[in-house]
Design a protein around this motif. Structure first.
Motif, PDB file in Angstrom:
ATOM      1  N   LEU A 120       1.062  -1.048  -0.329  1.00 23.30           N
ATOM      2  CA  LEU A 120       0.058  -0.008  -0.004  1.00 23.30           C
ATOM      3  C   LEU A 120       0.812   0.828  -0.231  1.00 23.30           C
ATOM      4  N   VAL A 121       2.364   1.032   0.157  1.00 20.29           N
ATOM      5  CA  VAL A 121       2.920   2.342   0.076  1.00 20.29           C
ATOM      6  C   VAL A 121       4.161   2.158  -1.424  1.00 20.29           C
ATOM      7  N   ASP A 122       2.784   3.853  -1.367  1.00 19.85           N
ATOM      8  CA  ASP A 122       3.002   4.126  -2.567  1.00 19.85           C
ATOM      9  C   ASP A 122       3.707   6.224  -3.032  1.00 19.85           C
ATOM     10  N   MET A 123       4.890   6.549  -2.297  1.00 20.85           N
ATOM     11  CA  MET A 123       4.859   7.816  -2.027  1.00 20.85           C
ATOM     12  C   MET A 123       6.443   8.390  -2.754  1.00 20.85           C
ATOM     13  N   ILE A 124       6.451   9.258  -2.970  1.00 26.61           N
ATOM     14  CA  ILE A 124       7.480  10.045  -3.331  1.00 26.61           C
ATOM     15  C   ILE A 124       7.287  11.509  -2.103  1.00 26.61           C
ATOM     16  N   ILE A 125       8.697  11.631  -2.138  1.00 26.50           N
ATOM     17  CA  ILE A 125       8.967  13.093  -1.056  1.00 26.50           C
ATOM     18  C   ILE A 125       9.935  14.319  -1.751  1.00 26.50           C
ATOM     19  N   PHE A 126       9.007  14.737  -1.486  1.00 23.79           N
ATOM     20  CA  PHE A 126      10.060  15.975  -2.175  1.00 23.79           C
ATOM     21  C   PHE A 126      10.840  16.885  -1.176  1.00 23.79           C
ATOM     22  N   ARG A 127      11.901  16.629  -0.993  1.00 24.43           N
ATOM     23  CA  ARG A 127      12.263  16.873   0.335  1.00 24.43           C
ATOM     24  C   ARG A 127      13.207  18.645   0.359  1.00 24.43           C
ATOM     25  N   GLU A 128      12.906  19.546   0.661  1.00 26.41           N
ATOM     26  CA  GLU A 128      13.871  20.920   0.002  1.00 26.41           C
ATOM     27  C   GLU A 128      15.191  20.651   1.066  1.00 26.41           C
ATOM     28  N   ASN A 129      16.573  21.607   0.390  1.00 26.98           N
ATOM     29  CA  ASN A 129      17.761  20.597  -0.361  1.00 26.98           C
ATOM     30  C   ASN A 129      18.565  21.583   0.449  1.00 26.98           C
ATOM     31  N   THR A 130      18.313  22.610   0.857  1.00 25.82           N
ATOM     32  CA  THR A 130      19.408  24.428   1.064  1.00 25.82           C
ATOM     33  C   THR A 130      19.510  24.680   2.027  1.00 25.82           C
ATOM     34  N   GLU A 131      17.874  24.015   2.693  1.00 22.97           N
ATOM     35  CA  GLU A 131      18.043  25.303   3.775  1.00 22.97           C
ATOM     36  C   GLU A 131      17.612  25.113   5.071  1.00 22.97           C
ATOM     37  N   ASP A 132      17.406  25.579   5.801  1.00 27.99           N
ATOM     38  CA  ASP A 132      16.384  24.581   7.271  1.00 27.99           C
ATOM     39  C   ASP A 132      17.463  24.838   8.094  1.00 27.99           C
ATOM     40  N   VAL A 133      17.336  23.460   9.347  1.00 24.12           N
ATOM     41  CA  VAL A 133      19.156  24.221  10.002  1.00 24.12           C
ATOM     42  C   VAL A 133      20.196  22.924   9.739  1.00 24.12           C
ATOM     43  N   TYR A 134      20.431  22.770   8.460  1.00 26.73           N
ATOM     44  CA  TYR A 134      20.955  21.901   7.864  1.00 26.73           C
ATOM     45  C   TYR A 134      21.854  23.395   6.762  1.00 26.73           C
ATOM     46  N   SER A 195      -2.729  13.449  -4.826  1.00 27.79           N
ATOM     47  CA  SER A 195      -2.977  14.809  -3.650  1.00 27.79           C
ATOM     48  C   SER A 195      -1.477  14.889  -3.355  1.00 27.79           C
ATOM     49  N   VAL A 196      -0.993  16.085  -2.708  1.00 25.59           N
ATOM     50  CA  VAL A 196       0.287  16.424  -1.915  1.00 25.59           C
ATOM     51  C   VAL A 196       0.228  16.765  -0.975  1.00 25.59           C
ATOM     52  N   THR A 197       1.061  16.826   0.084  1.00 21.10           N
ATOM     53  CA  THR A 197       0.855  16.547   1.382  1.00 21.10           C
ATOM     54  C   THR A 197       2.010  17.383   1.630  1.00 21.10           C
ATOM     55  N   LEU A 198       1.745  18.473   2.482  1.00 21.27           N
ATOM     56  CA  LEU A 198       2.917  19.425   3.278  1.00 21.27           C
ATOM     57  C   LEU A 198       2.823  18.965   4.219  1.00 21.27           C
ATOM     58  N   VAL A 199       4.746  18.720   4.949  1.00 22.55           N
ATOM     59  CA  VAL A 199       4.577  17.751   5.985  1.00 22.55           C
ATOM     60  C   VAL A 199       5.664  19.025   6.943  1.00 22.55           C
ATOM     61  N   HIS A 200       5.000  19.331   8.005  1.00 26.36           N
ATOM     62  CA  HIS A 200       5.195  20.274   8.559  1.00 26.36           C
ATOM     63  C   HIS A 200       5.347  20.373   9.851  1.00 26.36           C
ATOM     64  N   ASN A 270      13.393  20.282   5.437  1.00 21.07           N
ATOM     65  CA  ASN A 270      14.767  18.772   4.840  1.00 21.07           C
ATOM     66  C   ASN A 270      15.373  18.780   5.789  1.00 21.07           C
ATOM     67  N   LEU A 271      14.807  18.421   6.709  1.00 15.58           N
ATOM     68  CA  LEU A 271      15.612  17.679   8.304  1.00 15.58           C
ATOM     69  C   LEU A 271      13.958  16.737   8.733  1.00 15.58           C
ATOM     70  N   ASN A 272      12.894  17.272   8.283  1.00  9.51           N
ATOM     71  CA  ASN A 272      11.469  16.370   8.567  1.00  9.51           C
ATOM     72  C   ASN A 272      12.382  15.353   6.805  1.00  9.51           C
ATOM     73  N   GLY A 273      12.252  15.807   5.932  1.00 10.55           N
ATOM     74  CA  GLY A 273      12.776  14.559   4.486  1.00 10.55           C
ATOM     75  C   GLY A 273      13.545  14.176   4.505  1.00 10.55           C
TER      76      GLY A 273
END
Ligand code: NAP
Length: 383
Positions: A120-134, A195-200, A270-273
């Motif tokens: 049932l898992v069929d997802m794709i993560i788009f993770r912001e890669n340049t900002e945040d605590v990283y 769907s697009v889910t914003l995770v924050h 970034n970190l959540n992703g």
């Protein structure tokens, strides 16, 4: 047609999985196009190998080459914890503005994953890669810089902070968040995802994570009003093709385990992703088959989700699958879909035949363990 692909072997298991993995991509292209298409591999250096040969972990020649490149693939690069040089992975992402880290998570039948219904898992993560605590803006506790900043925050801005604190800064911009979320929305529309889910974590970090959520909904309204609707509008009987919704990060970790079908495209910080990528990979059998890519608007740097896997180094036991599937994402991106499909079929066949590397063998009853190189050979033979 020939396509030049620059490759970085990487540290730890990097050289082993690269040696086992690149020939599988070549074999798939040869099988699909009989010589009409060809990948031309050119090595560039980073990490320990680069340090040994040039005295630098990220040599100037590598940076110069990547400036003019559109395709590259890399193995993992090691980073010391709590000391030593900063992450080379983060440096590459920042130098080349590789703002979107894209990681698909899909199940291959036959793996006894830790969850009951991994299919049932069929997802794709788009993770912001340049900002945040990283972003790498941080100072160690007790340094003059940390004390100066803490004093400023306390005396000028009224913050309740100890002068002894170590300090890391979490910058997030509207531009940075919106361009990442835009890519996620475009993917959902192009691939007809629901769907697009914003995770924050915007309930606590209101002006960074909370802003990510707000900018996401703003973007949906400004640019995609014809095709996106909110969850509330959907419950009201709306009929637009894609639902945009949001989840608080901690709740999301529970939700993807309990109700995976509610999620498809995920856009996150970034970190959540980073956390969510490994957790979702575990749901379908682990990091051994977890591909990814880091993209700017001009360069795509493909890489496995996993790191250098120190306990596997030099034993010929690592799974080259995540590197191979990262290369398969590349084949899809350049339109060589037939070759990509051959590799997906080949991985599925190897799992069905129960001849797999130890990470998968542990999760497939009655399977036979094969080494990293042999697994690559099996995948080529299966094509
Ligand atoms: P890791 O290298 O991702 O390994 C964690 C675990 O994942 C391994 O112990 C192993 O699990 C499994 N695993 C990872 N890759 C595998 C493969 N190809 N085949 C089979 N199993 C695999 O994470 P880490 O040990 O926390 O990090 C090690 C180093 O890698 C650190 O220096 C870190 O900074 C770096 N890193 C680099 C990147 C990157 O280059 N993009 C990403 C993440 C981490 P089992 O032991 O349970 O089998």
């Amino acid at each position: 047609m020939e396509r030049v692909v620059y490759y970085i072997e990487g540290d730890g298991i990097g050289p082993e999985i690269t040696k086992a993995g690149l020939p599988v991509l070549d074999a798939a292209v040869a099988k699909a196009y009989g010589g009409a298409h060809k990948l031309v591999w050119k090595e560039i250096l980073a990490g320990e190998k680069a340090f040994k040969e040039t005295g630098e972990h990220l040599p100037k020649a590598t940076l110069e080459t990547l400036k003019g490149a559109d395709l590259a693939i890399k193995g993992p690069l090691g980073t010391p914890v709590g000391k030593g040089f900063r992450s080379l992975n983060v440096a590459l992402r920042q130098i080349f503005d590789l703002y979107a880290c894209i990681r698909p998570i899909k199940y291959f039948p036959g793996i006894e994953s830790p969850v009951k219904r991994p299919e049932l898992v069929d997802m794709i993560i788009f993770r912001e890669n340049t900002e945040d605590v990283y972003a790498g803006i941080e100072w160690a506790a007790g340094t003059p810089e940390a004390r100066k900043l803490a004093a400023f925050l306390r005396d000028e801005l009224g913050a309740n902070i100890s002068l002894d604190a170590g300090i890391g800064i979490k910058p997030m911009t509207e531009k940075g968040c919106k361009r990442l979320i835009d890519r996620a929305i475009k993917h959902a529309l192009a691939q007809q995802k629901s769907s697009v889910t914003l995770v924050h974590k915007g309930n606590i970090m209101k002006y960074t994570e909370g802003a990510f959520r707000a900018w996401g909904y703003d973007l949906a309204k400004e640019k995609y009003a014809d095709s996106l609707m909110t969850e509330a509008e959907s419950l009201d009987g709306g009929t637009k093709p894609v639902v945009i919704k949001d989840r608080i990060a901690d709740a999301m970790f529970q939700a993807v385990l309990r109700r995976p079908t509610e999620f498809s495209v995920i856009a996150t910080t970034n970190l959540n992703g980073d956390y969510l990528s490994d957790a979702l990979a575990a749901q379908v059998g682990g990091l051994g088959l977890a591909p990814g890519v880091n993209k700017s608007d001009t360069l795509a740097l493909y890489e496995p989700t996993h790191g250098t896997a120190p306990s596997y180094v030099g034993k010929d036991t690592a799974n080259p699958g995540s590197l191979i599937l990262s290369g398969t994402m590349m084949l899809e991106d350049i339109g060589w879909h037939e070759a990509a499909a051959l590799i997906h079929g080949s991985v599925a066949k190897a799992i069905a035949a129960k001849r797999v590397t130890p990470d998968l063998a542990r999760q497939i009853t009655g399977s036979t363990e094969v080494g990293c190189q042999e697994f690559g050979e099996i995948l080529s033979a299966n094509l």
